[in-house]
Design an enzyme around this catalytic site. Sequence first.
Site, PDB file in Angstrom:
ATOM      1  N   GLY A   7       0.164  73.072  32.315  1.00 59.44           N
ATOM      2  CA  GLY A   7      -0.389  73.831  33.432  1.00 59.44           C
ATOM      3  C   GLY A   7       0.029  75.289  33.349  1.00 59.44           C
ATOM      4  O   GLY A   7       0.161  75.979  34.363  1.00 59.44           O
ATOM      5  N   ALA A   8       0.225  75.766  32.108  1.00 62.98           N
ATOM      6  CA  ALA A   8       0.856  77.064  31.870  1.00 62.98           C
ATOM      7  C   ALA A   8       0.050  78.238  32.402  1.00 62.98           C
ATOM      8  O   ALA A   8       0.613  79.278  32.750  1.00 62.98           O
ATOM      9  CB  ALA A   8       1.094  77.233  30.370  1.00 62.98           C
ATOM     10  N   GLY A  10      -1.782  78.204  35.096  1.00 63.34           N
ATOM     11  CA  GLY A  10      -1.979  78.071  36.535  1.00 63.34           C
ATOM     12  C   GLY A  10      -1.063  78.957  37.350  1.00 63.34           C
ATOM     13  O   GLY A  10      -0.232  79.703  36.827  1.00 63.34           O
ATOM     14  N   PHE A  11      -1.207  78.860  38.654  1.00 65.03           N
ATOM     15  CA  PHE A  11      -0.467  79.693  39.603  1.00 65.03           C
ATOM     16  C   PHE A  11       1.043  79.498  39.447  1.00 65.03           C
ATOM     17  O   PHE A  11       1.791  80.459  39.198  1.00 65.03           O
ATOM     18  CB  PHE A  11      -0.932  79.332  41.015  1.00 65.03           C
ATOM     19  N   TYR A 141      -5.417  63.661  46.168  1.00 63.19           N
ATOM     20  CA  TYR A 141      -4.417  64.486  45.471  1.00 63.19           C
ATOM     21  C   TYR A 141      -3.012  64.043  45.850  1.00 63.19           C
ATOM     22  O   TYR A 141      -2.166  63.792  44.984  1.00 63.19           O
ATOM     23  CB  TYR A 141      -4.600  65.975  45.796  1.00 63.19           C
ATOM     24  N   LYS A 145      -0.167  62.175  43.488  1.00 62.77           N
ATOM     25  CA  LYS A 145       1.155  62.751  43.226  1.00 62.77           C
ATOM     26  C   LYS A 145       2.267  61.791  43.646  1.00 62.77           C
ATOM     27  O   LYS A 145       3.324  61.734  42.999  1.00 62.77           O
ATOM     28  CB  LYS A 145       1.305  64.088  43.953  1.00 62.77           C
TER      29      LYS A 145
END
Length: 328
Positions: A7-8, A10-11, A141, A145
């Site tokens: 997820g590099a 991403g935010f 979601y 998780k």
Amino acid sequence: MKSLVTGANGFVGSAVIRCLLAAGHEVRAFVRPGSDQQNLTKLPIETVEGDLRDVTSLKRAVTGCDSLFHVAADYRLWVPNPAIMYDVNVSGTRALILAGAEAGMNRMVYTSSVATLGLNPNSLPADEETPSNLASIAGHYKRSKFLAEQTVQELVREHQLPLVTVNPSTPIGPRDVKPTPTGRIVLDTLHGRMPAYVDTGLNVAHVDDIAYGHLLAHQYGKPGERYILGGDNMTLLQILQTIDEITGKPTKRKNIPVKVMLPIAHTMEIVAKITNTEPRATVDSIRMAKKKMFFTSAKAARELGYQSRPAIDAIKDAIDWFRRAGYC
């Protein structure tokens, strides 16, 4: 030390990379083919492409790395095909952790979410021990998780893995390219599209503080433990009023009861299915709004040395970045 970050682009992931580089880590960034990589521009990193559903690409990515920061997740409040979200967030996480263990990684940090934790009555801040269960969690979601974190903890126990879990709260700050659902709240407020609010609450933290918390977890976290990385507890109205204060544009807003918002959210979901676009509000998110999602980072502060700046600083940085990036 070479660290793999999923997820590099991403935010949160790109903020984690910046922390790791500042700490002297070599970084390998794991990104999906064709994804937006503007958050990685000019960073001195190695980039590899792959997919959490592709075990071959995962094994290739972990090879030669000492540490893993698994930040990637399918983060959407609404999905036309929920099975993909579970494949990425649950099955993909399991496959990646096992690949890292097989590669002999000596440290792993898994990015979960406060969404997996229970909530206390009367708006009292919850902590890592507040009870939770799948039945009480709304939305694919958050449910994915929760299941992913359970899977990770089972792997840690079964294989004695050197893995620490962090549970970020609500990140706000620069480089929110997508933007995230919280970033959309900031943008909608800036554009005058938030004339009303629901009586709910969030724990707001600067994305760079959350990122630094990942580094602290890598350095000082105890394997098998989880740590909330949060900031200030704020009602949604307080968040909106803080944005007004920063921009100098005070706005009168109406409080809309949850029971009124539910049929509106239901209609938005029907439209979303027709247009295949994510709705502004979902039935699950409105149901969750009945509770204030307040948390404490006391454990992370005590055991990791984690600190967070005031939420107003995070909101200011988000506004400044959105303006500079041409979102406003």
